[in-house]
Write a protein that holds these residues in place. Structure first.
Motif, PDB file in Angstrom:
ATOM      1  N   LEU A 101       0.833  -1.197   0.000  1.00 16.72           N
ATOM      2  CA  LEU A 101       0.000   0.000   0.000  1.00 16.72           C
ATOM      3  C   LEU A 101       0.875   1.258   0.000  1.00 16.72           C
ATOM      4  N   ARG A 115       0.972   4.160  -2.858  1.00 19.13           N
ATOM      5  CA  ARG A 115       0.826   5.583  -2.536  1.00 19.13           C
ATOM      6  C   ARG A 115       1.878   6.419  -3.265  1.00 19.13           C
ATOM      7  N   ALA A 175      -4.428   4.780  -3.506  1.00 14.44           N
ATOM      8  CA  ALA A 175      -4.090   4.300  -2.161  1.00 14.44           C
ATOM      9  C   ALA A 175      -5.095   4.819  -1.138  1.00 14.44           C
ATOM     10  N   GLU A 211      -7.492   2.601   1.232  1.00 12.50           N
ATOM     11  CA  GLU A 211      -7.485   2.800   2.688  1.00 12.50           C
ATOM     12  C   GLU A 211      -8.892   3.068   3.201  1.00 12.50           C
TER      13      GLU A 211
END
Length: 135
Positions: free
Chosen positions: A62, A66, A73, A77
């Motif tokens: 992740l 990002r 990302a 999230e």
């Protein structure tokens, strides 16, 4: 999640509540820093939740996502946090599960992008015959 992790979260939350109660009389000059503080606390809360629900490999992936595309990302999230808060996650998320979620987010973006077709036409474009007029 271990008892030590829960205790750390409780202590951090208690500190946040104490800071909030101690600062209401600060006056109008601190509004900008109050907003910064609020954003910082929200970011810390998000990272704490993600640390609880992601395995280290999934968290690394992740983080790499990002770096490439922050909006994707953030979408992933948000979905993970929503699933965690609704109680739909029974165990920590693996890298494979994160890949599946990424594919679902990418598919959703493709579907949304298919609805929007933008055609841009140039007006007053050049023609080969226009070059001959200048002679």
């Amino acid at each position: 999640m271990s008892d030590a992790d829960l205790e750390e979260i409780r202590k951090a939350r208690l500190q946040q509540l104490r800071a909030q109660q101690g600062s209401p009389g600060a006056g109008g000059g601190g509004e900008g820093s109050g907003q910064d503080e609020q954003k910082r606390r929200e970011a810390e809360a998000r990272s704490a939740i993600l640390n609880q629900i992601l395995l280290p490999e999934a968290a690394d992936r992740l983080g790499r996502i990002r770096l490439v595309k922050e909006s994707r990302a953030t979408d992933v999230e948000n979905r993970l946090i929503m699933l965690a808060r609704s109680g739909q996650l029974r165990a920590k998320v693996t890298e494979g599960q994160l890949k599946d979620l990424l594919n679902a987010v990418a598919e959703k973006e493709r579907e949304e992008g298919a609805d929007r077709i933008v055609i841009s036409r140039r007006k007053g474009g050049w023609d080969d015959d226009d070059d001959l007029l200048d002679l």
